[in-house]
Design a protein around this motif. Structure first.
Motif: not given
Length: 680
Positions: A31-34, A121-126, A187-191
């Protein structure tokens, strides 16, 4: 408003780009978010909001309606009332009280992660590469070796509010970090911007993939096993088509499933290597994976060259063992408040030298389950290449598989359609009655194998029904045994088998007895009498192999019982079909296969038969214009109504849709009432 729309548009575009590449995440995974500011319509003051992909959505196809929108102050305020990890599931219901505005998707379990991490902004991916590190026995050390301080390790924790708190704390303690590896998960990444978050996500994914390639061993799955290599392609796919209905029947012991077959290179390579039995037993790790694939697959322990009969016998034995082991797994971990066991059949069946059979309630679910297991194979390869594959333990898998929140999500799904999980094969489905039947069966949830002698017409019908999860087109001449066998084999590879057959293919030549040639007679009997026999025989073979019963429906004709003029070859061949219904109903009932017929009359509109010259011939017989033939037929009926292809399709559905479960050997007239054709 412009700035707000820009935030949402950027989020959707980023999500679609990330979700379109399977190297980044699996279908419906992550999932992604802003975060941004809007005006509160009540107070008129600025309010901070979170837009996040909602529950059950897919990043690759995400639209604005798939986003949940929450007030950030209320979401973060939940930290003060959080009752602790033992009661964290209660927080999901609390998300509903943080929603902003109307509409939108339901918030997912990962909402807390996105709201609590202090980044816009956050991304959680597989991604496979990230999960490979996450499931390696020394994943924390490998993460430091791969990324240095730029990416940090978060120990395994079930998705939820506490995981969001964990990540937020680790982010605060490591301000230099761009993201994290979630142990056993993803993983989770942000920016600070949408572009930066996406760049950080891709950096983690690609850096991990490069690390695995540069530091990995050449044979992570061990040496090749003698006799377990792939069969030649033609032989491999022929064996798969023979096995598919048997395996589908086993996988449908608790409830009927749709199947999918793949012989993708990663599957064949995995099964050809010595470590595959023990790795398969360890099961998958990422929650998205084993929710689709079950805790572990069923694996055939025979070489590719083993005789078919021996393979089938062993598969049956393994299935019994699998069910016992799955029940034991459930009983080991279930508590008084656990949801009931959902079924003990495998979702993934691996056959060395042949490939993988995956199963689900519909074709998409079955196909995606297979795609997820390929993800799992890639994860195992990466972990074994640099370390040892060590997925989360069985207890944790059970906690997620039988999670009350997952159970609630399953219960929210709409009621299945009447023909969901059924696979139909319709002959002559390129036009007219056959096309209408294919469309009706598809609309009621069936997967459809569209066959027609005209390949372009078959393909056109299949395209109208939808994508490959809805229908496939197979050109087939019903007079050719080889082509009929190939059509059923295609159905087996695409959907696991066939359990609903409609004998619709037909043609007619209207001539008097003295004008009817031997060629006229043979042609009509070859297509309708012989063709129906060949199709029914192949269909019965497949249904018996599946062991789940089925339906065979003959589209016969009023002419099967009505003696019309200048119609000897057509009427006789239709009478042959009508008696096949009775004969096969008597013979196949022991296998739970029901055989029924539909007797239409005067179906002019859209009819391939009438368009092919039959209409002009019959119009000449009755002394009317061809364009008035439908109205002529209607006026001679008791109801004075014209019969359309859709009316015949309705009868087929009535016979197969589940209400007439105890009916076989029946002929249903669809002729608007022709007294001379009443059955006696």
């Amino acid at each position: 408003m412009g700035g707000l729309m820009r935030i949402v548009d950027q989020l959707i575009a980023r999500s679609n780009r990330l979700g379109a590449d399977p190297a980044n995440t699996n279908y419906a995974g992550g999932n992604t978010s802003a975060k941004g500011t809007d005006t509160d319509p009540v107070t008129g003051k600025p309010v901070e909001l979170l837009w996040v992909k909602g529950s059950g959505g897919d990043l690759g196809t995400l639209t604005e309606s798939g986003l949940a929108v929450l007030r950030l102050d209320r979401l973060r305020g939940l930290v003060d009332v959080y009752p602790g990890v033992e009661r964290e599931d209660e927080m999901v219901a609390a998300f509903d009280f943080c929603l902003h505005g109307r509409g939108g998707a339901a918030p997912s379990i990962d909402t807390a992660m996105h709201g609590l991490v202090n980044a816009p902004h956050v991304d959680h991916l597989h991604p496979d590469s990230g999960i490979a590190l996450a499931t390696a026995a020394d994943g924390e050390k490998l993460t430091r070796q791969c990324f240095g301080p730029r990416v940090v390790w978060v120990p395994w924790r079930r998705p939820g509010f506490q995981l969001g708190l964990d990540i937020a704390r680790i982010q605060q303690e490591n301000p230099q970090a761009i993201g994290c590896i979630l142990g056993g998960h993803g993983i989770t990444a942000w920016g600070n911007s949408s572009e930066e978050a996406e760049a950080h996500s891709l950096e983690i994914i690609r850096t991990a993939a490069r690390f695995l390639k540069e530091h990995g061993s050449a044979e992570p799955f061990g040496p090749a096993l003698d006799g377990y290599g792939p069969l030649p392609e033609t032989e491999r796919r022929a064996r798969a088509a023979q096995l598919a209905p048997v395996i589908r029947g086993l996988a449908s012991t608790d409830r009927r499933q749709v199947g999918h077959f793949t012989d993708a290179a990663p599957v064949l390579e995995f099964l050809a290597r010595s470590k595959h039995p023990q790795l398969a037993m360890l099961g998958t790790s990422c929650p998205d994976h084993f929710l689709r694939t079950k805790v572990r697959p069923m694996v055939l322990d025979r070489p590719a060259s083993a005789p078919l009969e021996d393979v089938i016998a062993r598969l049956r034995e393994l299935h019994v063992e699998y069910r016992k082991e799955y029940r034991a797994y459930y009983e080991r971990h279930a508590s008084a408040d656990s949801p009931p066991m959902r079924g003990a059949d495998p979702a993934i069946v691996l056959v060395p030298g042949v490939g993988m059979f995956s199963f689900g309630a519909d074709a998409q679910t079955a196909r995606v389950a297979g795609e997820f297991y390929i993800n799992a194979i890639n994860v195992m390869r990466g972990a074994e290449a640099v370390s040892r594959y060590a997925p989360i333990d069985e207890r944790e898998k059970f906690r997620i598989e039988y999670w009350a929140l997952e159970e609630a999500k399953l219960r929210r799904q709409p009621k299945p359609k009447a023909l969901a999980s059924r696979v139909a094969l319709v002959t002559g489905a390129g036009s007219g009655i056959g096309k209408a039947i294919a469309k009706r069966l598809s609309a009621e949830g069936a997967c459809v194998v569209v066959t027609d002698r005209n390949a372009e017409a078959a393909q056109a019908t299949a395209r109208e029904l939808g994508n490959r999860d809805k229908a496939i087109a197979v050109p087939a001449d019903v007079t050719d045994e080889t082509q009929i066998a190939a059509a059923f084999a295609a159905g087996a590879l695409a959907f696991g088998g066939v359990d609903l057959v409609v004998n619709n293919a037909g043609l007619s030549v209207s001539k008097s007895l003295l004008e009817t040639s031997v060629q006229d007679w043979d042609l009509q009997h070859d297509v309708m009498a012989r063709g129906s026999f060949l199709v029914s025989r192949e269909g019965a073979r497949m249904m018996i192999a599946q062991g789940g019963g089925g339906d065979i429906v003959y589209i016969t004709s009023k002419n099967a019982v009505f003696a019309g003029p200048n119609n000897v070859a057509y009427g006789a061949s239709k009478a042959d079909q009508a008696h096949q219904v009775r004969l096969l109903a008597a013979e196949l009932g022991a296998h739970g296969i029901r055989v029924n017929g539909v007797n239409p009359d005067g179906v002019v509109q859209g009819s391939g038969i009438f368009a092919g010259g039959w209409g002009a011939q019959r119009a000449a017989v009755y002394g009317v214009k061809e364009e008035e033939l439908g109205a002529y037929y209607a006026q001679r009926t008791l109801l004075k109504r014209e019969v359309l292809p859709e009316h015949v399709a309705n009868a087929v559905f009535a016979l197969t849709g589940g209400e007439l479960t105890h009916t076989t050997g029946l002929h249903v007239p669809v002729d608007a009432g022709v007294a001379a054709a009443f059955l006696r």
